[in-house]
Design an enzyme around this catalytic site. Structure first.
Site, mmCIF file in Angstrom:
data_model
loop_
_atom_site.group_PDB
_atom_site.id
_atom_site.type_symbol
_atom_site.label_atom_id
_atom_site.label_comp_id
_atom_site.label_asym_id
_atom_site.label_seq_id
_atom_site.Cartn_x
_atom_site.Cartn_y
_atom_site.Cartn_z
ATOM 1 C CE LYS A 267 69.200 -17.528 -52.000
ATOM 2 N NZ LYS A 267 69.639 -17.152 -53.353
HETATM 3 C C1 PLP Z 1 71.746 -12.481 -49.276
HETATM 4 C C2 PLP Z 1 70.574 -12.424 -50.220
HETATM 5 N N1 PLP Z 1 69.558 -11.624 -49.917
HETATM 6 C C3 PLP Z 1 68.472 -11.534 -50.710
HETATM 7 C C4 PLP Z 1 68.375 -12.258 -51.874
HETATM 8 C C5 PLP Z 1 67.189 -12.100 -52.756
HETATM 9 O O1 PLP Z 1 66.435 -13.261 -52.834
HETATM 10 P P1 PLP Z 1 65.281 -13.397 -53.915
HETATM 11 O O2 PLP Z 1 65.912 -13.788 -55.205
HETATM 12 O O3 PLP Z 1 64.374 -14.463 -53.365
HETATM 13 O O4 PLP Z 1 64.593 -12.076 -53.990
HETATM 14 C C6 PLP Z 1 69.414 -13.119 -52.227
HETATM 15 C C7 PLP Z 1 69.329 -13.906 -53.462
HETATM 16 O O5 PLP Z 1 70.198 -14.588 -53.900
HETATM 17 C C8 PLP Z 1 70.541 -13.203 -51.388
HETATM 18 O O6 PLP Z 1 71.580 -14.004 -51.689
#
Ligand code: PLP
Length: 384
Positions: free
Chosen positions: A183
């Site tokens: 990210k």
């Molecule tokens: C649009 C979106 N929402 C939620 C997430 C979930 O993030 P995390 O891996 O921090 O739980 C991601 C992860 O890539 C994502 O792209």
């Protein structure tokens, strides 16, 4: 040459802050996490920032805090990562999937309004700021608020992102950020829930740590330490440890430096890949500076020189990293079968999915790497 899809830059204060945590003897949630919360909240203009171990956890806590439960319906765009939708099912509620706007990949106020007319029982909308560009939050809130529909923002891609002169994090009822390894800023794994609503933030804070009414640090270090605590609900174990927050603090210091470097890469792509036949570039509906540039995609139309899959083969052969954002959720077995979803009901997401490929984009991408990618893409997709 080998160009990765992303490359993390942890070359500044990360190690120093980690060493401070190790020296403190307290590795889990404590002062570094609280400092990270304070600084991140200030950076996005949210009153309360609650650090968690993923954006998925933040989304789960967000929907729990607004009272989503069995029998409720939550609107989610089909063009997203499964985390956006799965949390609705964690709570026993059901999903209403909608299409996105082609070009931006975003929900629009019109899409939301139409869905709320057809499904007046929808209790919450999850807005995804796809790729780092903000959806039109003021207009979406204008559609949702008069109907009493809660708005949760999935800002996994969207830090630092602005909309209408305000940061993403200062608009909806709750905004959820990701600090996953790829990210815009990272803690390895991690996330942040941000809200300016006192009651929602309090609920999320309690549920983040087992439903306990005081968090660990307070129990052991408050000025009137107490061994006693109460459990008010069967909560979760979602707190972010200080080791991760240490990395987050160092990353946060460089967030705008990273963003500017990402933008420079995206601008090169926008300029140098324009006009290739059958190749759509993302539509940027905001000021370039308001975009976090998490990823940059192309969509290959049927008339492009290569199919999407053949283009990917070409990237692999040239050792260029890529990703596909996303195979839409209506195509995933679980959601397709549970909700009897058909591709024909999501024409824009289908058009995007059939041709989309995301190109390498990271801070510190060298001119030589960028030249190599641009040359390869042009070679693969220029008319023979
Ligand atoms: C649009 C979106 N929402 C939620 C997430 C979930 O993030 P995390 O891996 O921090 O739980 C991601 C992860 O890539 C994502 O792209």
């Amino acid at each position: 040459m080998n160009v990765p899809f992303c490359r993390v830059d942890c070359s500044a204060n990360e190690l120093k802050y980690i060493q401070e945590v190790l020296a403190s003897g307290w590795l889990t949630t404590a002062s570094k996490t609280f400092e990270f919360e304070k600084r991140f909240g200030a950076a996005v203009g949210g009153k309360h920032a609650i650090a968690v171990n993923s954006c998925t956890a933040a989304l789960h806590l967000a929907l729990e805090a607004i009272g989503i439960g069995p029998g409720d319906e939550v609107l989610v765009p089909t063009l997203t990562f499964t985390a956006t939708a799965e949390v609705v099912r964690y709570l026993g509620a059901d999903l209403v999937f909608v299409d996105i706007e082609y070009g931006t990949g975003l929900l629009t106020p019109e899409i939301v309004e139409h869905a709320l007319q057809i499904h007046p029982g929808i209790k919450a909308v999850v807005v995804v700021h796809f790729g780092g560009q903000a959806a039109n939050m003021p207009a979406i809130l204008d559609v949702c608020r008069p109907r009493g529909v809660r708005v949760v923002e999935d800002a996994a891609h969207a830090f630092p992102t602005r909309c209408g002169g305000r940061m993403i994090g200062s608009w909806g009822d709750i905004t959820c950020f990701s600090f996953y390894a790829n990210k815009t800023i990272t803690t390895g794994e991690g996330g942040m829930l941000v809200s300016s609503d006192e009651a929602l933030a309090k609920r999320a804070r309690v549920m983040r740590l087992h439903g306990i009414d005081r968090d660990i640090w307070n129990r052991f270090t408050a000025s009137s330490p107490s061994w006693e605590y109460d459990v008010v609900a069967p909560g979760f174990k979602y707190n972010l440890p200080d080791l991760a927050a240490a990395v987050g603090l160092a990353q946060l210091e460089r967030a705008y430096e990273f963003r500017d470097q990402r933008q420079a890469v995206a601008q090169r792509y926008l300029a140098d890949l324009a006009g290739l036949p059958g190749v759509d570039l993302p539509r940027i509906a905001c000021a370039l500076e308001d975009h976090s540039w998490h990823f940059f995609w192309l969509v290959l139309q049927p008339e492009a020189r290569l199919s999407r899959d053949a283009f990917i083969e070409g990237l692999i052969a040239r050792e260029i990293g890529f990703s596909v954002h996303y195979k839409p959720l209506h195509r995933m077995t679980y959601y397709r079968d549970r909700y009897l979803l058909r591709p024909a009901d999501f024409p824009n997401a289908e058009r995007h999915w059939r041709g989309c490929v995301s190109l390498p984009l990271y801070p510190g991408m060298t001119d030589a790497e960028l030249d190599y990618v641009v040359r390869a893409v042009r070679e693969l997709l220029s008319p023979a």
